[in-house]
Design a protein around this motif. Structure first.
Motif, PDB file in Angstrom:
ATOM      1  N   PRO A  66      34.443 -55.315 -12.956  1.00  0.00           N
ATOM      2  CA  PRO A  66      34.205 -56.120 -14.165  1.00  0.00           C
ATOM      3  C   PRO A  66      32.803 -56.713 -14.190  1.00  0.00           C
ATOM      4  CG  PRO A  66      35.590 -57.325 -12.627  1.00  0.00           C
ATOM      5  CD  PRO A  66      35.435 -55.941 -12.067  1.00  0.00           C
ATOM      6  N   THR A  67      32.172 -56.650 -15.343  1.00  0.00           N
ATOM      7  CA  THR A  67      30.865 -57.250 -15.553  1.00  0.00           C
ATOM      8  C   THR A  67      31.026 -58.492 -16.419  1.00  0.00           C
ATOM      9  OG1 THR A  67      29.736 -55.118 -15.408  1.00  0.00           O
ATOM     10  CG2 THR A  67      28.563 -56.897 -16.523  1.00  0.00           C
ATOM     11  N   VAL A  68      30.451 -59.607 -15.988  1.00  0.00           N
ATOM     12  CA  VAL A  68      30.550 -60.854 -16.742  1.00  0.00           C
ATOM     13  C   VAL A  68      29.170 -61.488 -16.833  1.00  0.00           C
ATOM     14  CG1 VAL A  68      32.950 -61.279 -16.060  1.00  0.00           C
ATOM     15  CG2 VAL A  68      31.096 -62.198 -14.656  1.00  0.00           C
ATOM     16  N   GLY A  69      29.003 -62.355 -17.809  1.00  0.00           N
ATOM     17  CA  GLY A  69      27.760 -63.107 -17.918  1.00  0.00           C
ATOM     18  C   GLY A  69      27.104 -62.985 -19.268  1.00  0.00           C
ATOM     19  N   ALA A  70      26.289 -63.983 -19.595  1.00  0.00           N
ATOM     20  CA  ALA A  70      25.579 -64.036 -20.872  1.00  0.00           C
ATOM     21  C   ALA A  70      24.209 -63.382 -20.797  1.00  0.00           C
ATOM     22  CB  ALA A  70      25.423 -65.500 -21.305  1.00  0.00           C
ATOM     23  N   SER A  71      23.911 -62.704 -19.685  1.00  0.00           N
ATOM     24  CA  SER A  71      22.564 -62.177 -19.483  1.00  0.00           C
ATOM     25  C   SER A  71      22.107 -61.260 -20.609  1.00  0.00           C
ATOM     26  CB  SER A  71      22.500 -61.419 -18.154  1.00  0.00           C
ATOM     27  OG  SER A  71      22.904 -62.233 -17.083  1.00  0.00           O
ATOM     28  N   PRO A  74      36.934 -57.720 -24.629  1.00  0.00           N
ATOM     29  CA  PRO A  74      36.016 -57.964 -23.509  1.00  0.00           C
ATOM     30  C   PRO A  74      34.544 -57.762 -23.849  1.00  0.00           C
ATOM     31  CG  PRO A  74      37.951 -56.836 -22.699  1.00  0.00           C
ATOM     32  CD  PRO A  74      38.075 -56.868 -24.204  1.00  0.00           C
ATOM     33  N   PHE A  75      34.227 -56.952 -24.873  1.00  0.00           N
ATOM     34  CA  PHE A  75      32.827 -56.808 -25.271  1.00  0.00           C
ATOM     35  C   PHE A  75      32.265 -58.147 -25.752  1.00  0.00           C
ATOM     36  CE2 PHE A  75      34.076 -52.386 -25.354  1.00  0.00           C
ATOM     37  CZ  PHE A  75      32.935 -51.725 -24.932  1.00  0.00           C
ATOM     38  N   LEU A  81      40.586 -58.968 -16.850  1.00  0.00           N
ATOM     39  CA  LEU A  81      41.208 -58.952 -18.179  1.00  0.00           C
ATOM     40  C   LEU A  81      40.182 -59.217 -19.286  1.00  0.00           C
ATOM     41  CD1 LEU A  81      44.570 -60.844 -17.530  1.00  0.00           C
ATOM     42  CD2 LEU A  81      44.244 -58.401 -17.971  1.00  0.00           C
ATOM     43  N   LEU A  82      39.267 -60.182 -19.063  1.00  0.00           N
ATOM     44  CA  LEU A  82      38.327 -60.579 -20.105  1.00  0.00           C
ATOM     45  C   LEU A  82      36.889 -60.153 -19.821  1.00  0.00           C
ATOM     46  CD1 LEU A  82      39.641 -64.182 -20.932  1.00  0.00           C
ATOM     47  CD2 LEU A  82      40.230 -62.004 -22.003  1.00  0.00           C
ATOM     48  N   GLY A  83      36.634 -59.675 -18.608  1.00  0.00           N
ATOM     49  CA  GLY A  83      35.321 -59.118 -18.307  1.00  0.00           C
ATOM     50  C   GLY A  83      35.251 -57.672 -18.783  1.00  0.00           C
ATOM     51  N   LEU A  84      34.059 -57.106 -18.729  1.00  0.00           N
ATOM     52  CA  LEU A  84      33.851 -55.737 -19.208  1.00  0.00           C
ATOM     53  C   LEU A  84      33.977 -54.753 -18.047  1.00  0.00           C
ATOM     54  CD1 LEU A  84      33.017 -53.950 -21.661  1.00  0.00           C
ATOM     55  CD2 LEU A  84      30.671 -54.142 -20.792  1.00  0.00           C
ATOM     56  N   VAL A  85      35.010 -53.909 -18.108  1.00  0.00           N
ATOM     57  CA  VAL A  85      35.220 -52.858 -17.118  1.00  0.00           C
ATOM     58  C   VAL A  85      34.980 -51.522 -17.827  1.00  0.00           C
ATOM     59  CG1 VAL A  85      36.823 -51.824 -15.476  1.00  0.00           C
ATOM     60  CG2 VAL A  85      36.952 -54.279 -15.954  1.00  0.00           C
TER      61      VAL A  85
END
Length: 247
Positions: A133-138, A71-72, A45-49
């Motif tokens: 989904p892609t997550v993270g502050a990288s 999500p962005f 839901l909140l990650g980037l798909v």
């Protein structure tokens, strides 16, 4: 190679950097309280798909809200595990304070978020069919590293290189350490185009590349005038040179 410290002391308390680290830690703490199923749902839901934005029919079929671009932003405050968040926040801690010195807290926060959004856009563009989904502050942290690369190229980065069981500490110029890191991201991102299934989870190399490029390009718009910044350390070279010569 693990960066341990850099040679440029911060002259002001990095309020924005500490705030970002605190928010990421708080969100991660809340994440790990969730059951695995709920956590996975949160990531979707909140990650980037990427396919959510490139394939509207699929997005509608699986139940994604239409025209939801949060999500962005939100994806950069979620992390997949302890090593993920520790690695990202450590890199931010090493390089973020000096960049915030040059931008001020408000400017640094805006810069950080813009780099994270740019990284998400590049990831979506380079992985348009991915349903993972892609997550993270990288990506956002990569932007901070890009700004450091431009603003403090001659700074020394003390790096830990494990040689079997012996810890070897070596100081590298920032332009070499960060430049090598950026090259590795680009190389692996290029390699992944032909070797990695976009529907299999992994490292978002192109998000790192996009964030780093955004940091290099955008930092000039956020750096404060030299007269309002702290006095330069000996190993800082870039924007200050003309101003210093005049004085």
């Amino acid at each position: 190679m693990i960066p341990v410290m850099d040679s440029v002391p911060s002259r002001n308390t990095p309020i924005a950097m500490y705030g970002i680290i605190f928010v990421n830690a708080l969100v991660f703490f809340l994440e790990i309280q969730l059951p695995s199923g709920s956590r996975q749902q949160l990531f979707y839901l909140l990650g980037l798909v990427p396919a959510r934005y490139t394939d509207p029919a699929w997005a509608q079929f699986v139940g994604f809200a239409v025209d939801d671009y949060w999500p962005f932003l939100t994806s950069m405050f979620l992390h997949g595990g302890w090593l993920h968040i520790i690695g990202n926040m450590w890199m931010l801690y090493i390089f973020g304070d000096n960049v915030e010195d040059r931008m001020g807290p408000v400017g640094f926060l805006a810069f950080y978020l813009l780099c994270g959004i740019a990284a998400a856009v590049v990831h979506t563009w380079t992985n348009p069919t991915s349903t993972i989904p892609t997550v993270g502050a990288s990506g956002a942290v990569a932007g901070v590293m890009g700004a450091y690369f431009v603003l403090f190229p001659q700074a020394q980065v003390v790096t830990l290189i494990p040689v079997f069981f012996y810890p070897l500490f070596v100081a590298f110029p920032a332009f070499l350490f960060i430049g090598l890191w950026a090259f590795i991201q680009f190389f692996n991102g290029t390699l992944s185009i032909w070797t990695v299934d976009p529907n299999v989870g992994g490292i978002a190399w192109w998000a790192h590349v996009g964030g780093f490029a955004a940091g290099v390009i955008l930092c000039a718009f956020f750096v404060q005038p030299a007269k309002s910044c702290r006095r330069c350390a000996k190993d800082e070279v870039f924007w200050e040179l003309p101003w210093l010569r005049e004085r």
